[in-house]
Scaffold this motif. Structure first.
Motif, short mmCIF file in Angstrom:
data_model
loop_
_atom_site.label_atom_id
_atom_site.label_comp_id
_atom_site.label_asym_id
_atom_site.label_seq_id
_atom_site.Cartn_x
_atom_site.Cartn_y
_atom_site.Cartn_z
N ALA A 166 0.83 -1.20 0.00
CA ALA A 166 0.00 0.00 0.00
C ALA A 166 0.87 1.26 0.00
CB ALA A 166 -0.92 -0.01 1.21
N ALA A 167 2.03 1.17 0.65
CA ALA A 167 2.94 2.32 0.72
C ALA A 167 3.84 2.41 -0.52
CB ALA A 167 3.80 2.23 1.97
N GLU A 168 4.17 1.28 -1.13
CA GLU A 168 5.16 1.23 -2.21
C GLU A 168 4.58 1.45 -3.60
OE1 GLU A 168 8.42 0.67 -2.85
OE2 GLU A 168 9.12 0.73 -0.79
N VAL A 169 3.35 1.04 -3.82
CA VAL A 169 2.80 1.04 -5.17
C VAL A 169 1.98 2.30 -5.41
CG1 VAL A 169 1.38 -0.22 -6.83
CG2 VAL A 169 2.72 -1.48 -5.13
N GLY A 170 2.34 3.04 -6.45
CA GLY A 170 1.66 4.28 -6.76
C GLY A 170 0.30 4.07 -7.39
N THR A 171 -0.53 5.08 -7.35
CA THR A 171 -1.89 4.97 -7.90
C THR A 171 -1.88 4.80 -9.41
OG1 THR A 171 -2.03 7.39 -8.00
CG2 THR A 171 -2.89 6.30 -6.01
N ASP A 172 -0.79 5.19 -10.07
CA ASP A 172 -0.70 5.06 -11.52
C ASP A 172 0.05 3.81 -11.95
OD1 ASP A 172 1.70 5.94 -10.49
OD2 ASP A 172 2.20 7.15 -12.25
N GLU A 173 0.36 2.92 -11.01
CA GLU A 173 1.10 1.70 -11.31
C GLU A 173 0.20 0.47 -11.19
OE1 GLU A 173 5.66 2.45 -10.03
OE2 GLU A 173 4.27 2.33 -8.36
N GLU A 174 0.46 -0.52 -12.03
CA GLU A 174 -0.26 -1.78 -11.96
C GLU A 174 0.58 -2.81 -11.22
OE1 GLU A 174 -2.08 -3.37 -15.37
OE2 GLU A 174 -3.49 -1.71 -15.50
N LEU A 175 -0.06 -3.57 -10.35
CA LEU A 175 0.64 -4.48 -9.46
C LEU A 175 0.38 -5.94 -9.83
CD1 LEU A 175 2.13 -5.21 -6.74
CD2 LEU A 175 -0.14 -5.04 -5.65
N SER A 176 1.44 -6.73 -9.83
CA SER A 176 1.34 -8.18 -9.83
C SER A 176 2.21 -8.70 -8.69
CB SER A 176 1.80 -8.78 -11.16
OG SER A 176 0.90 -8.49 -12.20
N ILE A 177 1.95 -9.92 -8.24
CA ILE A 177 2.69 -10.52 -7.13
C ILE A 177 3.26 -11.86 -7.58
CG2 ILE A 177 2.51 -11.53 -4.81
CD1 ILE A 177 0.28 -9.52 -4.21
#
Length: 241
Positions: A62-73
């Motif tokens: 939640a702290a590392e990923v920006g609102t304009d970035e897409e996340l995968s794990i």
């Protein structure tokens, strides 16, 4: 920019992803997470439950990923289970949402049973090390250094408690993320062990195999794994535009 969060195996650290992250293309930003008690967080007390670990990793993303970035794990072994729970926790929180969960080198959660029925506190060091050896979770060279060996066994105990806590309380978790199972061709887990990951997602399952065993991502499987991750993440990003 797309973000790939990486969660390590029991007894492991960020070091397991060193080769893989070097092979990823520049448009993927790796965020290598470490649980307390190892690596850069070695001074922090180790966690002992899946709920604590999931909260720790969810707060990190939640702290590392920006609102304009897409996340995968990408979660390896224990990290696959924590990745599932973190993806679901992020959905409940409202973001950032995980688009793809790469579940690596572990059987479907609902098939798992606790490694230690009574917890690791009642297990001997030899029993803990024997369990680690079955899953290639410990570098045997460390055992030649008593202080390091004691710390490694203590870390394995805490991580195995996290795994067993997950199996007991979170193994029926379902995510909206697409699940892509990744496994080594010489690993102990076959289709019968990994196909039921399908029931942990609302989307169809994909399974990919790579050269090597349980730690294929450190050996011959690293290059094809990096290429497959990049392809899947690129395909997912295109489908959303």
């Amino acid at each position: 920019m797309t973000v790939l969060a990486l969660f390590h195996h029991a007894g492991g650290s960020a070091a397991v992803f060193r080769r893989l992250t070097r092979l990823l293309p520049d448009d993927i930003r790796p965020v290598v997470a470490e649980l307390p008690g190892r690596g850069r967080r070695w001074r922090e007390p180790a966690l002992r439950t899946a709920e604590e670990a999931v909260r720790d990793l969810t707060d990190l993303l939640a702290a590392e990923v920006g609102t304009d970035e897409e996340l995968s794990i990408f979660g390896h072994s224990m990290g696959a289970y924590l990745g599932l729970a973190v993806a679901a926790a992020l959905e409940r929180r409202g973001g950032p949402r995980c688009q793809v969960l790469f579940a690596s080198a572990n059987l479907a959660p609902q098939l798992a049973t606790p490694l230690f029925a009574d917890g690791t506190a009642k297990a001997s060091d030899a029993e803990v090390l024997e369990c680690a050896a079955r899953y290639e979770a410990l570098d045997a060279r460390l055992l030649g250094h008593p202080h390091i060996a004691d710390r490694a066994v203590a870390l394995l105990r805490s991580d195995f408690d996290i795994c067993d806590s997950f199996v007991r309380t979170l193994s029926r978790t379902v995510t909206e993320s697409r699940v892509v199972v990744c496994r080594g061709q010489q690993d102990a887990f076959g289709d019968e062990h990994t196909d039921p990951w399908q029931w942990r997602s609302v989307q169809p399952l994909t399974t990919l195999t790579f050269p090597g065993g349980h730690l294929y991502l450190e050996a011959a499987g690293a290059e094809p794994l990096a290429a497959a991750i990049a392809s899947v993440m690129s395909e997912t990003a295109r489908s959303r535009t």
